[in-house]
Motif scaffolding. Structure first.
Motif, PDB file in Angstrom:
ATOM      1  N   ARG A   1      -4.119  -0.982  -3.724  1.00 42.87           N
ATOM      2  CA  ARG A   1      -5.323  -0.248  -3.398  1.00 42.87           C
ATOM      3  C   ARG A   1      -6.318  -0.701  -2.312  1.00 42.87           C
ATOM      4  O   ARG A   1      -6.825   0.029  -1.797  1.00 42.87           O
TER       5      ARG A   1
ATOM      6  N   TYR B   1       0.961  -1.233  -0.046  1.00 44.19           N
ATOM      7  CA  TYR B   1       0.138   0.119   0.147  1.00 44.19           C
ATOM      8  C   TYR B   1       0.898   1.074   0.163  1.00 44.19           C
ATOM      9  O   TYR B   1       0.809   2.091  -0.667  1.00 44.19           O
TER      10      TYR B   1
ATOM     11  N   GLY C   1       2.439   2.099  -3.156  1.00 40.20           N
ATOM     12  CA  GLY C   1       1.466   2.343  -4.264  1.00 40.20           C
ATOM     13  C   GLY C   1       1.076   1.449  -5.077  1.00 40.20           C
ATOM     14  O   GLY C   1       0.496   1.578  -6.015  1.00 40.20           O
TER      15      GLY C   1
ATOM     16  N   PRO D   1     -10.315   2.360   6.151  1.00 44.24           N
ATOM     17  CA  PRO D   1      -9.840   3.464   5.519  1.00 44.24           C
ATOM     18  C   PRO D   1     -10.497   4.994   6.009  1.00 44.24           C
ATOM     19  O   PRO D   1     -11.260   5.616   5.396  1.00 44.24           O
TER      20      PRO D   1
ATOM     21  N   ARG E   1     -10.506   8.420   4.688  1.00 45.58           N
ATOM     22  CA  ARG E   1     -10.912   9.044   3.564  1.00 45.58           C
ATOM     23  C   ARG E   1     -12.329   9.631   3.820  1.00 45.58           C
ATOM     24  O   ARG E   1     -12.876  10.208   3.033  1.00 45.58           O
TER      25      ARG E   1
ATOM     26  N   GLU F   1      -2.852   8.462  -1.884  1.00 44.52           N
ATOM     27  CA  GLU F   1      -3.772   7.770  -2.653  1.00 44.52           C
ATOM     28  C   GLU F   1      -4.289   8.609  -3.849  1.00 44.52           C
ATOM     29  O   GLU F   1      -4.862   8.243  -4.864  1.00 44.52           O
ATOM     30  N   SER F   2      -4.064   9.961  -3.715  1.00 36.87           N
ATOM     31  CA  SER F   2      -4.603  10.825  -4.693  1.00 36.87           C
ATOM     32  C   SER F   2      -3.203  10.912  -5.943  1.00 36.87           C
ATOM     33  O   SER F   2      -3.521  11.864  -6.884  1.00 36.87           O
TER      34      SER F   2
ATOM     35  N   TYR G   1     -10.187   3.748  -3.085  1.00 34.72           N
ATOM     36  CA  TYR G   1      -9.037   4.218  -3.089  1.00 34.72           C
ATOM     37  C   TYR G   1      -8.772   5.666  -3.827  1.00 34.72           C
ATOM     38  O   TYR G   1      -9.436   5.774  -4.777  1.00 34.72           O
ATOM     39  N   GLY G   2      -8.224   6.682  -3.425  1.00 37.80           N
ATOM     40  CA  GLY G   2      -8.268   7.911  -3.996  1.00 37.80           C
ATOM     41  C   GLY G   2      -9.654   8.684  -3.757  1.00 37.80           C
ATOM     42  O   GLY G   2      -9.574  10.011  -4.503  1.00 37.80           O
TER      43      GLY G   2
END
Length: 172
Positions: A79, A73, A76, A141, A144, A169-170, A105-106
């Motif tokens: 996810r 994770y 990268g 998460p 988030r 995550e972004s 994710y993200g």
């Protein structure tokens, strides 16, 4: 009542050392060093308070898998986490925490959006409490979830850790 054994170990991460703990059912806790002044005593005492025998076991299979997936994770390359989780609580808080894993994710959601998604739109503060008491941060998460005004809100591991996870995550 039969006593459960909880295995634990620590791992390094870009957001500091983390304590991982698992029961025979699955991962039961991820803790930040800031929760226990870095010596883990407070967290280990909380785990033992349930009557469990708490023992350091770096070779525990669930903890090894968790450490590997956390490394992936933070690199990268992962996810979503695929780990057995020990979450026996069936309260509103647990319902919220289960929902958190559906936030992609993200992406982020607001406390209000989470409250609406779990069927209780007026429970915005209760959603905040559920996030604040999430025993499995990063894996489940809660980072988030943001304030309705777009602010970060709190985070068990501190706002710097939350900022780091959101940036990771972004892609920033």
């Amino acid at each position: 009542m039969t006593s459960t054994t909880i295995a634990w170990r620590t791992v390094g991460s870009p957001i500091g050392r983390l304590l991982l703990a698992s029961s025979p059912t699955g991962l039961v806790r991820v803790a930040f060093g800031s929760e226990s002044s870095g010596d883990w005593g407070t967290v280990l005492d909380e785990l033992a308070a349930s009557g469990a025998t708490v023992t350091e076991d770096p070779a525990d299979a669930t903890l090894t898998a968790t450490a590997t997936q956390l490394d992936e994770y933070f690199a990268g390359t992962r996810r979503d986490f695929d780990l057995p989780l020990d979450r026996p609580d069936r309260t509103f808080r647990q319902h919220v925490q289960q929902y958190l894993s559906t936030i992609p994710y993200g992406r982020t959601a607001t406390y209000r959006e989470v409250a609406e998604a779990v069927g209780n739109p007026k429970a915005v503060r209760a959603v905040g409490t559920a996030c604040a008491t999430n025993p499995l941060p990063v894996i489940v998460p809660c980072h988030r979830v943001l304030r309705t005004d777009g602010g970060l809100g709190g985070y068990r591991g501190g706002t710097d850790a939350k900022k780091f996870l959101l940036a990771l995550e972004s892609g920033h």
